[in-house]
Scaffold this motif. Sequence first.
Motif, PDB file in Angstrom:
ATOM      1  N   ARG A  79      19.696  86.455 220.879  1.00  0.00           N
ATOM      2  CA  ARG A  79      19.038  86.953 219.795  1.00  0.00           C
ATOM      3  C   ARG A  79      19.725  88.170 218.597  1.00  0.00           C
ATOM      4  NH1 ARG A  79      12.668  86.820 221.519  1.00  0.00           N
ATOM      5  NH2 ARG A  79      13.157  88.986 220.956  1.00  0.00           N
ATOM      6  N   THR A  80      18.426  87.690 218.000  1.00  0.00           N
ATOM      7  CA  THR A  80      18.998  89.036 216.414  1.00  0.00           C
ATOM      8  C   THR A  80      18.984  90.330 216.837  1.00  0.00           C
ATOM      9  OG1 THR A  80      19.205  86.640 215.348  1.00  0.00           O
ATOM     10  CG2 THR A  80      19.410  89.181 214.106  1.00  0.00           C
ATOM     11  N   GLU A  81      17.542  90.255 217.062  1.00  0.00           N
ATOM     12  CA  GLU A  81      16.855  91.625 217.508  1.00  0.00           C
ATOM     13  C   GLU A  81      17.439  91.796 219.047  1.00  0.00           C
ATOM     14  OE1 GLU A  81      13.565  88.384 215.677  1.00  0.00           O
ATOM     15  OE2 GLU A  81      15.165  88.776 217.795  1.00  0.00           O
ATOM     16  N   ASP A  82      17.902  91.377 219.585  1.00  0.00           N
ATOM     17  CA  ASP A  82      18.537  92.837 220.688  1.00  0.00           C
ATOM     18  C   ASP A  82      19.810  93.002 220.724  1.00  0.00           C
ATOM     19  OD1 ASP A  82      16.317  91.074 222.534  1.00  0.00           O
ATOM     20  OD2 ASP A  82      17.827  89.316 223.143  1.00  0.00           O
ATOM     21  N   LEU A  83      20.744  92.245 219.431  1.00  0.00           N
ATOM     22  CA  LEU A  83      21.673  93.026 219.114  1.00  0.00           C
ATOM     23  C   LEU A  83      21.894  93.540 217.601  1.00  0.00           C
ATOM     24  CD1 LEU A  83      23.895  89.557 217.758  1.00  0.00           C
ATOM     25  CD2 LEU A  83      24.736  90.821 219.080  1.00  0.00           C
ATOM     26  N   THR A  84      20.257  93.696 217.649  1.00  0.00           N
ATOM     27  CA  THR A  84      19.919  95.209 216.579  1.00  0.00           C
ATOM     28  C   THR A  84      19.733  96.308 217.605  1.00  0.00           C
ATOM     29  OG1 THR A  84      18.816  93.694 215.005  1.00  0.00           O
ATOM     30  CG2 THR A  84      17.908  96.132 214.876  1.00  0.00           C
ATOM     31  N   SER A  85      19.107  95.590 219.488  1.00  0.00           N
ATOM     32  CA  SER A  85      18.067  96.745 219.797  1.00  0.00           C
ATOM     33  C   SER A  85      19.119  97.496 220.362  1.00  0.00           C
ATOM     34  CB  SER A  85      16.707  97.023 220.596  1.00  0.00           C
ATOM     35  OG  SER A  85      17.105  95.525 221.308  1.00  0.00           O
ATOM     36  N   GLU A  86      20.014  96.487 221.229  1.00  0.00           N
ATOM     37  CA  GLU A  86      21.248  96.540 222.403  1.00  0.00           C
ATOM     38  C   GLU A  86      22.613  96.096 221.606  1.00  0.00           C
ATOM     39  OE1 GLU A  86      18.994  97.622 225.976  1.00  0.00           O
ATOM     40  OE2 GLU A  86      18.628  95.773 225.472  1.00  0.00           O
ATOM     41  N   PRO A  87      23.291  96.672 220.430  1.00  0.00           N
ATOM     42  CA  PRO A  87      24.534  95.390 220.379  1.00  0.00           C
ATOM     43  C   PRO A  87      25.852  95.420 221.523  1.00  0.00           C
ATOM     44  CG  PRO A  87      24.323  97.067 219.333  1.00  0.00           C
ATOM     45  CD  PRO A  87      22.620  97.661 220.382  1.00  0.00           C
ATOM     46  N   GLU A  88      25.642  96.655 221.520  1.00  0.00           N
ATOM     47  CA  GLU A  88      26.602  97.097 222.769  1.00  0.00           C
ATOM     48  C   GLU A  88      26.517  95.684 224.689  1.00  0.00           C
ATOM     49  OE1 GLU A  88      25.858  99.377 222.037  1.00  0.00           O
ATOM     50  OE2 GLU A  88      26.984 100.573 220.636  1.00  0.00           O
ATOM     51  N   CYS A  90      31.668  88.304 212.141  1.00  0.00           N
ATOM     52  CA  CYS A  90      32.488  89.521 212.242  1.00  0.00           C
ATOM     53  C   CYS A  90      32.854  91.185 213.069  1.00  0.00           C
ATOM     54  CB  CYS A  90      31.522  90.362 210.872  1.00  0.00           C
ATOM     55  SG  CYS A  90      31.552  89.732 208.958  1.00  0.00           S
ATOM     56  N   ALA A  91      31.524  90.720 213.811  1.00  0.00           N
ATOM     57  CA  ALA A  91      32.098  91.554 215.521  1.00  0.00           C
ATOM     58  C   ALA A  91      33.261  90.708 216.028  1.00  0.00           C
ATOM     59  CB  ALA A  91      30.757  91.808 216.166  1.00  0.00           C
ATOM     60  N   LEU A  92      33.095  89.167 215.706  1.00  0.00           N
ATOM     61  CA  LEU A  92      34.044  88.862 217.245  1.00  0.00           C
ATOM     62  C   LEU A  92      35.588  88.718 216.038  1.00  0.00           C
ATOM     63  CD1 LEU A  92      31.232  85.729 218.708  1.00  0.00           C
ATOM     64  CD2 LEU A  92      33.382  87.150 219.887  1.00  0.00           C
ATOM     65  N   ASP A  93      35.226  88.622 215.089  1.00  0.00           N
ATOM     66  CA  ASP A  93      36.752  88.588 214.186  1.00  0.00           C
ATOM     67  C   ASP A  93      37.043  90.152 213.923  1.00  0.00           C
ATOM     68  OD1 ASP A  93      38.401  86.733 212.791  1.00  0.00           O
ATOM     69  OD2 ASP A  93      38.370  88.551 210.820  1.00  0.00           O
ATOM     70  N   SER A  94      36.564  90.586 214.647  1.00  0.00           N
ATOM     71  CA  SER A  94      37.159  92.627 215.421  1.00  0.00           C
ATOM     72  C   SER A  94      38.757  92.695 216.029  1.00  0.00           C
ATOM     73  CB  SER A  94      35.927  93.530 215.311  1.00  0.00           C
ATOM     74  OG  SER A  94      34.980  93.161 216.677  1.00  0.00           O
ATOM     75  N   HIS A  95      38.118  91.277 217.240  1.00  0.00           N
ATOM     76  CA  HIS A  95      38.722  91.372 218.637  1.00  0.00           C
ATOM     77  C   HIS A  95      40.558  90.792 218.253  1.00  0.00           C
ATOM     78  CE1 HIS A  95      39.530  90.593 222.487  1.00  0.00           C
ATOM     79  NE2 HIS A  95      38.387  91.169 222.965  1.00  0.00           N
ATOM     80  N   PRO A  96      41.448  91.726 218.867  1.00  0.00           N
ATOM     81  CA  PRO A  96      42.815  91.354 218.818  1.00  0.00           C
ATOM     82  C   PRO A  96      43.058  90.209 219.423  1.00  0.00           C
ATOM     83  CG  PRO A  96      41.497  92.684 220.527  1.00  0.00           C
ATOM     84  CD  PRO A  96      40.884  92.693 220.221  1.00  0.00           C
ATOM     85  N   ASN A  97      41.890  89.283 220.262  1.00  0.00           N
ATOM     86  CA  ASN A  97      42.526  88.122 220.748  1.00  0.00           C
ATOM     87  C   ASN A  97      41.236  86.969 220.199  1.00  0.00           C
ATOM     88  OD1 ASN A  97      43.363  89.759 223.718  1.00  0.00           O
ATOM     89  ND2 ASN A  97      44.758  89.238 222.292  1.00  0.00           N
ATOM     90  N   ALA A  98      40.608  86.935 219.207  1.00  0.00           N
ATOM     91  CA  ALA A  98      39.759  85.790 218.498  1.00  0.00           C
ATOM     92  C   ALA A  98      40.108  86.298 216.970  1.00  0.00           C
ATOM     93  CB  ALA A  98      38.340  86.546 218.841  1.00  0.00           C
ATOM     94  N   ASN A 130      37.571  97.856 222.207  1.00  0.00           N
ATOM     95  CA  ASN A 130      36.663  96.554 221.977  1.00  0.00           C
ATOM     96  C   ASN A 130      35.269  96.527 221.705  1.00  0.00           C
ATOM     97  OD1 ASN A 130      39.181  95.516 222.316  1.00  0.00           O
ATOM     98  ND2 ASN A 130      39.244  94.164 224.397  1.00  0.00           N
ATOM     99  N   ILE A 131      34.952  96.754 222.360  1.00  0.00           N
ATOM    100  CA  ILE A 131      33.396  96.964 222.036  1.00  0.00           C
ATOM    101  C   ILE A 131      32.585  97.804 220.657  1.00  0.00           C
ATOM    102  CG2 ILE A 131      31.157  97.588 223.209  1.00  0.00           C
ATOM    103  CD1 ILE A 131      31.945  94.965 224.433  1.00  0.00           C
ATOM    104  N   SER A 132      33.139  98.496 221.240  1.00  0.00           N
ATOM    105  CA  SER A 132      33.323 100.087 220.244  1.00  0.00           C
ATOM    106  C   SER A 132      33.791  98.978 218.655  1.00  0.00           C
ATOM    107  CB  SER A 132      33.022 101.221 220.242  1.00  0.00           C
ATOM    108  OG  SER A 132      35.182 101.343 220.272  1.00  0.00           O
ATOM    109  N   ARG A 133      34.452  99.122 218.149  1.00  0.00           N
ATOM    110  CA  ARG A 133      35.172  98.318 217.833  1.00  0.00           C
ATOM    111  C   ARG A 133      34.651  97.011 217.214  1.00  0.00           C
ATOM    112  NH1 ARG A 133      39.582  96.102 219.410  1.00  0.00           N
ATOM    113  NH2 ARG A 133      40.326  98.167 219.152  1.00  0.00           N
ATOM    114  N   ALA A 134      34.198  96.092 218.085  1.00  0.00           N
ATOM    115  CA  ALA A 134      32.842  94.971 217.199  1.00  0.00           C
ATOM    116  C   ALA A 134      31.780  95.136 217.131  1.00  0.00           C
ATOM    117  CB  ALA A 134      32.676  93.988 218.130  1.00  0.00           C
ATOM    118  N   VAL A 135      31.043  96.173 217.560  1.00  0.00           N
ATOM    119  CA  VAL A 135      29.635  96.479 217.112  1.00  0.00           C
ATOM    120  C   VAL A 135      29.853  97.682 215.356  1.00  0.00           C
ATOM    121  CG1 VAL A 135      27.934  98.209 217.531  1.00  0.00           C
ATOM    122  CG2 VAL A 135      28.764  97.085 218.932  1.00  0.00           C
ATOM    123  N   GLU A 136      31.079  97.955 215.036  1.00  0.00           N
ATOM    124  CA  GLU A 136      31.197  98.584 214.697  1.00  0.00           C
ATOM    125  C   GLU A 136      31.137  97.266 212.714  1.00  0.00           C
ATOM    126  OE1 GLU A 136      31.150 101.650 210.921  1.00  0.00           O
ATOM    127  OE2 GLU A 136      30.945 101.511 212.663  1.00  0.00           O
TER     128      GLU A 136
END
Length: 280
Positions: free
Chosen positions: A200-209, A35-43, A227-233
């Motif tokens: 690592r999923t744990e890293d996506l949780t702790s440091e998503p940006e 879902c994070a990647l699908d939010s990017h305007p070029n992906a 793009n980063i903040s949109r993806a994390v949201e």
Amino acid sequence: MIEYRRILGALARLYEKDFFFIVGWNRSGANWLQCALDSHPNAACRGEGHFTDLLFPLMERAIGNYNRRLGTPGGESGCRGLTSRDLGVLQRTAVGLIMGGWGGSSDIRAVGEKTPEHTAAVERLANIAPGTRIIQVIRDGRDEAAAVWEANLRLGGEDFIKKFPNFTVFAEDFAGNWATATGAARNWGRANGDRYLEVRTEDLTSEPEMNMRRVFSFLGLDGQGDNISRAVEAGRRTPGDDDAGHAGRVGRWRDDFNLEAKAAFSRRAGELLKLLDYES
């Protein structure tokens, strides 16, 4: 005929884009990244196409049956039948038709798909398009096992309970599948380092940006601006319950594993847990 030529042209343009696949065993948190990647305007990234575990085997059986009925090769029909090369063309065409449904727009540069079962067959995925990239989302297999067990109990399937009468039996079976599939993708990654990324999923949780910047850089996507903040949201809004979308609670396995289940899991996947720094 005009429509057919239009479709062929669209497929040719699609295969000029960058292809990528997200893999990750059951309840890994791969939905979050999709879902994070699908939010990017070029992906564009969707799931789940089940190409390697459903579509390709069905096509292989159909072509094999056709060739047998035809009596090829060397049969009396005079038709050569369909070769393995032809099958590859048909499989790539099918994947292109599916992924083109969401990635055909001219502003899309990277087209991706996510299916957990692809984890054990990344080599087949990598051959779909030149330079195809693989992103493997890895989560502590014990957390995955606890989440999958809970989900299946909620579904209440009798066949599941008959096969796994208690959590220890399930944990050992899950551990073997998790280690085999995760290890297969990692082995491919060692041989194709520039086309493989491990998250690592744990890293996506702790440091998503920070980790989304890694992913965008790997795919050649712009990681600046919103793009980063949109993806994390978008990742955080992933639909599903506690473990279906994101990783769920890190270390939740400790509430579900008794000593017997922990030993059973370690028998099948202990070495991989150590390699991934989930256990010292």
